[in-house]
Each structure stands twice: as C-alpha cells, then as structure tokens.
Design an enzyme around this catalytic site. Structure first.
Site, PDB file in Angstrom:
ATOM      1  CE  LYS A 266      13.743  18.590  20.551  1.00  0.00           C
ATOM      2  NZ  LYS A 266      13.695  18.373  19.203  1.00  0.00           N
ATOM      3  NE  ARG A 267      12.790  12.841  28.018  1.00  0.00           N
ATOM      4  CZ  ARG A 267      13.729  13.012  27.334  1.00  0.00           C
ATOM      5  NH1 ARG A 267      13.677  13.053  26.144  1.00  0.00           N
ATOM      6  NH2 ARG A 267      14.792  13.322  27.888  1.00  0.00           N
TER       7      ARG A 267
END
Ligand code: GLU
Length: 512
Positions: A266-267
């Site tokens: 997600k990052r």
C-alpha cells in the site's frame, strides 16, 4: 444434488482497498459468473481497533466504478443477511462453545503479562517461534490445565477469557488448492489461535469459517497471504463436521513491485510514481491523499482488462477483453503460480487501446468539459474534430484538451529554441506566399488541399518543403511538435491560418 456456486469477496474495512484486493474481487466475480453462480460481498469488520471510517464506502465505490457487482451485499441483502460481521456478532459464540463441547477448543484465562512471560521463557530457551500451541498450552491457565470447578468459578466471576482452538499434536493437514495442488502441513507447526476474543468478538478465523459455511460458499479465491491460515481453516471445517461442504480454495499469487523485488504494498504507490489504489484515498490521519487510477484518467474497462491480466492469461495472444469476454474466457487453471510484476506501462497501453476505440462523440464530452473548466466554449463539432486529431497520441482523456487547445486558443508565443534553429529566409519566403494563396483559396479547405497548396508554394519558390516544415509548424502552432499539421490547418481554416502566419512573420525575425 449439485450445489449452487457461491463466491464471496470479504474485505476488512481497514483502509483503502489496494489493487491486489480489487483483483481478488474481480477473479471471484469472473469465476462466479462463469459458473452461473452468485457473488456476495461480506464486510469483515470484527477487528474494531483497525476499523477505518469511510473504508466500506470506498470499497463500494471502487467496485461500482469497475462494474463488479454483487448479487448479495449489505446494500442488497439476500437470504444470508446480515453481510457485515459486526452485525452477525451474536451468532458466533454458539459456534465457539460448540467446538469446546466437541473437544476442539478451550477457554484460556492467561493475562497479557503471563503471555509475555511465556514468550520470554521460550525465547530464552531458543525456541524459534514462541507460540501458544499443543506443547506450551500444558503450562498455561486454561480449561485444559485447570479443574472443571475452577474454570466454572472463573467464568462465573466474569474474569476475562478467550477461546482458543485446540490444534492436534500430531496430524498431517492436507489441503487442496486449485492453483497449487495439494499442500501438506504438519499440525505441530500451527498454534492454538484465538477464536473468540475477550471482548466477545470472534477473530477473523472463526467468523470467516462460520460465515462461509452459513453463506453456503463453494469457492474461496483470495490472496496468497492467507495460505498460511488455510490449514487452520481446513481443521475448523473438520472440527465442526462441515467437511462435506468445505469450499474449494484458490490462493492467488502476489502482485510484485515492477522490478520483481517483493510484494507491491500500500505504501509503494507514491514512491513508485503510479497509484496502487483504484480511487483517490484521503488519509484522515495525515491529511494526505493517495492517488487513484480513476482520478489519473484510467478508463474503467481498460483498468479492468489490465487487472484481469495481472496473474491470468487466456492462453493465446488476445489481450483486449470486455467484461463478458473475460467471464467467457476465465479459468482458474490459467492463473499463474508465481507472483506477477506490476507493469504500469501495460496499464497505460490498455488505456490507450480503449481510448482509441471510443467514439469521438464520447471523447468529445471529456474535451468539452476540460475546455469549459478553462473558461472556453468548444462546439461539439469542433471537439470531435480535435479528438480525431489527437486521440492517437494520448493515454488519458484529460490530454485531449491539453494537446489540442493550441488550435482553439489564440497563438501568442513561439518556442524560442526552435525559432533560433529553424526560422530562416526560406521559411519566410514560403510562408509569405502561402498566406497569400490560402487567403484567396476557394473551395473546401481540408488536409489534402492544405498540403497540395503548400507543396505548390514551396515548389514555386524552389525551396525543398522538408527544409522549412518545422518552421511552418512553429509559425502556425508556436511549437516544434504536435499532431498531423495538415489536419491542424484544416481545423484552423483558411482565415485563422493566414492570420497566424502573418502574426508569425511579423513577430519572428531571421537571425543570420
Ligand atoms: N477479511 C480478509 C481480508 O481482508 C478475508 C480473507 C479471506 O478471503 O478469507 O482479506
């Protein structure tokens, strides 16, 4: 009797739905539809600590954008309602108690300090994975070690407790995965996971199995990160006596970073320069917005086609598939076993193919709206001509206006670098005469007549057209690059074209 095929997408509303999750939803949808079955949405929100407001709406909006629809969901309930686990809370305890009765689960009263002490003890003894398991449970405070009276007294006093699964000491757990085949795990590697938490909420494992059973789920397609939990799930089906109707499992390979080094997380999105979320996501904690594919200009059908190919292929060289074609072609056998590298260039390629296949009338809507945002009114007819001119050169709808507005907006300046290299006396001679000729031109002025006239002009001046072509482009568009110039001339029309050329002749000076 054959069972109705039923699949579910079971996200936890803990933040924005990552594209890996969207792919999982898509594969479940495709398989359900292919089999003529049903597709359900179940919100797995038992972990109140990780609940993020807005995440459920985000999941809904993302899947609606992509036309991944549900036959049953919190908003469209069927006979398996409710579809949010938090609303199903009262039904889980009886299942946990049933497992205790059957000898497959037990109460545990250990405090967090006692659990910590156990971990420290095991770490000091060099145990690699300190766990509450079939060996260590014999030294802890639970209904397997305490007397019946003591357990009853503790429960009656309201002392907090959890319910843990009792993993058998020595058992080979066999599990069939539709993608990987048979997977064998020895029960000694599994721990006695908590099934019921002290707040009366079930954990993921219990709620997931109970709900899949009650919702009559026949196939579980989910991310590879759940493979380690699958042996426990198989054991739970066995402990409940539900083996007959246990769903089939398929664990999807990971989505990898573009260089293949590790999982796409997600990052990663902002670091790698492309989105990892379907829609923009506003992080309330830090006020930052993570980019979404929709807002970047990806067309839903193109994005869907791209996603389908992240781990699956039809076995031949076809690449463009509509949703119904995907349903027709989809099969679990053609899902790869190894991780798939995320390739943003491919996502763009799909977008270009879909954009080019769209009718000009639909694309014109984007252009007209973007022009209006700049305070410019563009007629439908003009917009369609502009779209036709530039659509082969763009990836996103927003580029249609960006790349063609030079035709609509007045010409005011020129690329100085090109001017210094290309503006010369030959160009001035050709353009001076060309402006005169087009002013007097009679008849339909299209790309072909614009070209014929320009060629004739150059010839009459005995100048090679190729040598002045960039100067011609500079004089009429202000820049050294752009779409087919003769088509640009046709859209500009004789009057505007002559006006631009005369403005350039008056503005640019020849430096020898
Ligand atoms: N709630 C789990 C998730 O967030 C579901 C996993 C499963 O499909 O069993 O991915």
């Amino acid at each position: 009797m054959t069972r109705e095929v039923r699949l579910r997408f079971a996200p936890s509303p803990t933040g924005a739905l990552h594209i890996g999750g969207v792919r999982t939803a898509l594969y479940n949808y495709l398989f359900a539809k292919k089999m003529g079955g049903k597709f359900l949405l179940r919100i797995e929100d038992t972990d109140q600590n990780r609940f993020v407001p807005g995440a459920e709406e985000y999941i809904k909006e993302s899947l609606e954008w992509l036309n991944i629809s549900f036959d049953e969901s919190p908003w469209n309930p069927g006979d398996s309602a409710p579809y949010r686990q938090s609303e199903r809370k009262p039904m889980y305890m009886q299942y946990a108690l049933d497992l205790i009765d059957r000898g497959h689960a037990y109460y545990a009263f250990d405090t967090s300090e006692e659990l910590e002490a156990m971990r420290e003890r095991l770490t000091a003894a060099r145990v690699v994975q300190p766990q509450y398991n079939s060996i260590t449970r014999t030294q802890m405070k639970n209904s397997l070690t305490l007397s019946e009276e003591e357990v009853a007294a503790r429960l009656a006093s309201g002392e907090p407790y959890v319910i843990r699964v009792k993993i058998p000491r020595k058992e080979e757990v066999r599990l069939h995965d539709m993608i990987r085949g048979w997977v064998m795990v020895h029960s000694s590697t599994l721990d006695d996971k908590v099934l019921m938490k002290s707040d009366g909420m079930p954990t993921y494992h219990l709620a997931n199995i109970v709900d899949d059973h009650l919702m009559r789920i026949t196939h579980v397609i989910r991310g590879e990160e759940w493979l380690p939990s699958a042996p426990l799930h198989v054991l739970l089906y066995k402990f409940f006596g539900w083996e007959e109707t246990m769903p089939e499992f398929a664990h999807l390979p990971l989505l990898l970073k573009p260089d293949g080094n590790g999982k796409l997380s997600k990052r990663d999105g902002d670091k790698l320069g492309f989105p990892v979320f379907p829609l923009n996501w506003e992080n309330k904690e830090n006020g930052e917005t993570a980019a979404g594919f929709r807002e970047q200009g990806y067309l839903p059908d193109a994005f869907l086609n791209f996603l389908a190919f992240l781990g699956w292929n039809p076995g031949d060289d076809r690449e463009i598939f509509s949703m119904s074609e995907l349903i027709e072609a989809f099969s679990i056998e053609r899902i790869g076993k190894s991780g798939t590298k995320f390739d943003i260039a491919k996502a763009k390629w799909f977008n270009e193919q879909y954009l080019r296949a769209m009718p000009n009338s639909e694309l014109a809507v984007f252009l007209i709206a973007d022009a209006a945002a700049d305070g410019i009114v563009v007629s439908t007819e003009k917009a369609e001509a502009l779209v036709e001119l530039v659509k082969g050169r763009v990836t996103f709808p927003a580029e249609l206006w960006a790349q063609s507005k030079f035709i609509v907006l007045p010409l005011s300046d020129f690329d100085q670098e090109i001017a210094s290299k290309r503006w010369n006396q030959d160009a001035v001679n050709v353009l001076t005469s060309y402006a005169d000729r087009i002013s007097q031109f009679d008849g339909p002025f299209d790309g072909i007549s614009a070209k014929t006239l320009l060629e004739a002009t150059a010839e009459s001046k005995e100048i090679k057209l190729g040598k002045v072509m960039q100067a011609v482009r500079l004089a009429t568009t202000g820049s050294g690059v752009g779409p087919d110039l003769m088509e640009v001339f046709a859209i500009l029309g004789t009057q505007e074209l002559a006006k631009r050329i005369r403005f350039a002749l008056a503005t640019l000076s020849v430096i020898d």
